[in-house]
Scaffold this active site. Structure first.
Site, PDB file in Angstrom:
ATOM      1  N   TYR A 141       0.819  -1.249   0.199  1.00 24.15           N
ATOM      2  CA  TYR A 141      -0.404   0.125   0.635  1.00 24.15           C
ATOM      3  C   TYR A 141       1.271   1.596   0.224  1.00 24.15           C
ATOM      4  O   TYR A 141       2.094   1.214   0.470  1.00 24.15           O
ATOM      5  CB  TYR A 141      -0.798  -0.069   1.241  1.00 24.15           C
ATOM      6  CG  TYR A 141      -1.875   1.553   1.453  1.00 24.15           C
ATOM      7  CD1 TYR A 141      -2.973   1.437   0.310  1.00 24.15           C
ATOM      8  CD2 TYR A 141      -1.268   2.362   2.454  1.00 24.15           C
ATOM      9  CE1 TYR A 141      -3.365   2.491   0.765  1.00 24.15           C
ATOM     10  CE2 TYR A 141      -2.253   3.500   2.650  1.00 24.15           C
ATOM     11  CZ  TYR A 141      -3.456   3.625   1.897  1.00 24.15           C
ATOM     12  OH  TYR A 141      -4.231   4.776   2.018  1.00 24.15           O
ATOM     13  N   ASP A 235       9.579   3.214  -0.863  1.00 23.98           N
ATOM     14  CA  ASP A 235       8.531   3.513   0.158  1.00 23.98           C
ATOM     15  C   ASP A 235       8.303   3.297   1.249  1.00 23.98           C
ATOM     16  O   ASP A 235       8.806   1.886   1.795  1.00 23.98           O
ATOM     17  CB  ASP A 235       6.676   3.300  -0.827  1.00 23.98           C
ATOM     18  CG  ASP A 235       5.603   3.922   0.811  1.00 23.98           C
ATOM     19  OD1 ASP A 235       6.253   4.491   1.588  1.00 23.98           O
ATOM     20  OD2 ASP A 235       4.691   3.580   0.152  1.00 23.98           O
ATOM     21  N   LYS A 263       5.612   9.296   8.751  1.00 22.81           N
ATOM     22  CA  LYS A 263       5.387   9.162   9.924  1.00 22.81           C
ATOM     23  C   LYS A 263       6.248  10.023  11.135  1.00 22.81           C
ATOM     24  O   LYS A 263       6.266  10.600  11.307  1.00 22.81           O
ATOM     25  CB  LYS A 263       4.901   7.697  10.388  1.00 22.81           C
ATOM     26  CG  LYS A 263       4.318   7.009   8.912  1.00 22.81           C
ATOM     27  CD  LYS A 263       3.920   5.271   9.900  1.00 22.81           C
ATOM     28  CE  LYS A 263       2.860   4.816   8.618  1.00 22.81           C
ATOM     29  NZ  LYS A 263       1.179   5.772   8.811  1.00 22.81           N
TER      30      LYS A 263
END
Length: 424
Positions: A141, A235, A263
């Site tokens: 994802y 990613d 994050k």
């Protein structure tokens, strides 16, 4: 107010009652806990219940909730203003802090979310290579932009919708999908398609559950991309500063062409970024023809939190060693307890990240992850919640250790696991 009443009220005003799908707890047959506050390793719901929190805001809180150093940095920045829509020295400071330890990354651009980072990285790769197609992997994802909602993991998997309504076929056709940890599937696509601009991958997948990519697989992937003049995008929105201080690079030493961060670099505030060597980054507007912008990108609060978070991580020399030991103790303990009860369980950890699957065989890819017993997971999740342990309400998510956790908390968690396994 109870959690149940709070959720009922939320559904009247917020679509689905939540602002991100997996929070709804639908996959575990319950209603979400509405959180009133967090402190260190714990969160507290509006009913006054406390939980050891292994979600940690889905990864950003390396130092737990309400870390004093991050709070202090945010308070100092807030006194001067929360947003200017203009450059600040904090942006350059965080940029230097991130780039100084990555020899293959020269420049960076900050955005406000992981979705923005991956979306922009792909646009940049297409602009640089002048090719159209992208290649991703089943179960990975990379945010909810249209071209990436094809065989996505995480929340999309939880709700049995690996793609999404509203994504045009004319967009999706430019996205090719290969099998994670399977180089042959990538080779086959490169043979059929000569216009692949980039390959985007989570080098340590966290959105089909925790599934690390094999070293030889990643090395082969980089070689394939170089041979076909395509770019590699790692990613690391989740794994950056989480799996190790340098993310996957600190573990496998592989230099991707473009890296996305998120994050932890925001310290709990909305911040993400993408970075690459200068010749790639310099085609971004205002220098080049690839456009990307954001009103709140690089806002001083997020930059201050990010600087505090990364600086603290860099200075804490034994931080990742400690977090890794706790993760190893927890996952090893879970595995042993499952074996005692003859329950099918696979566990894994990488640094401060850990995962588990209720399945018989090791999980190497999305297909393996989908063989997990979701009913068993749902029962386990409910019992753990009742015992004061807050886990992600999806089999296809990664869990996190924070610096405020200790052996006593791990022992408490394992006792909750023991009791939960007895019940199921």
């Amino acid at each position: 107010m109870t959690n149940k009443k709070a959720f009922k009220e939320a559904t009247q005003f917020i679509a689905g009652g939540v602002n991100s799908p997996v929070r709804a707890f639908a996959n575990v047959g319950s209603e979400p806990r509405f959180i009133s506050q967090g402190k260190g390793a714990y969160i507290f719901d509006i009913e006054g219940n406390s939980y050891i929190d292994y979600v940690q805001s889905w990864g950003p809180l390396l130092f737990g909730h309400c870390d004093k150093d991050i709070q202090k940095a945010c308070q100092k920045a807030l006194k001067k203003g929360s947003s200017f829509g203009a450059p600040t020295l904090l942006e350059t400071e965080l940029a230097k802090l991130v780039l100084c330890d990555f020899p293959h990354l020269d420049k960076i651009r900050f955005v406000s979310s992981g979705t923005e980072a991956t979306m922009s990285a792909i646009r940049l790769a297409r602009g640089f290579t002048k090719k159209d197609k992208i290649l991703k992997f089943e179960g990975c994802y990379h945010g909810h932009s249209d071209s990436l909602l094809v065989s996505a993991g995480s929340g999309a998997t939880t709700f049995n919708s690996p793609s999404s309504l509203g994504v045009l076929e004319d967009v999706a056709k430019y996205t090719l999908v290969a099998k994670y940890n399977d180089l042959a599937s990538v080779e086959e696509l490169f043979e059929k398609h000569k216009d692949i601009a980039c390959v985007i991958i989570e080098p340590i997948a966290g959105n089909m559950g925790l599934v690390p990519a094999r070293q030889e697989f990643l090395e082969g992937l980089v070689k394939l991309c170089k041979a076909n003049q395509s770019l590699v995008i790692f990613d690391e929105v989740m794994s950056g500063y989480r799996a190790s201080y340098l993310g996957s690079y600190g573990i496998n030493g592989i230099k991707a062409d473009i890296v996305t961060f998120g994050k932890v670099i925001g310290g709990g505030l909305p911040a993400a970024a993408f970075a690459a060597r200068a010749e790639i980054m310099d085609i971004l507007s205002p220098l080049g023809g690839v456009y990307q912008a954001g009103t709140l990108s690089g806002n001083p609060l997020a930059m201050a939190a990010g600087i505090a978070s990364i600086t603290k991580a860099k200075k804490s020399k034994k931080l990742y060693e400690k977090l890794g030991k706790l993760a190893k103790k927890l996952t090893g303990g879970m595995k042993k307890l499952a074996e005692e009860k003859a329950l099918p369980l696979q566990t894994c950890y990488v640094g401060s990240m850990f995962g588990y699957f209720f399945t018989q065989k090791p999980v190497l890819n999305y297909e393996d992850a989908l063989k997990s017993d979701l009913k068993l997971f749902s029962k386990f999740h409910k019992h753990m919640l009742q015992r004061g342990v807050y886990l992600a309400p999806s089999q296809f998510e990664t869990a996190f250790i924070c610096s405020k956790m200790n052996d006593k908390m791990i022992a408490f968690t394992l006792e909750a696991v023991r009791e939960s396994f007895k019940r199921i």
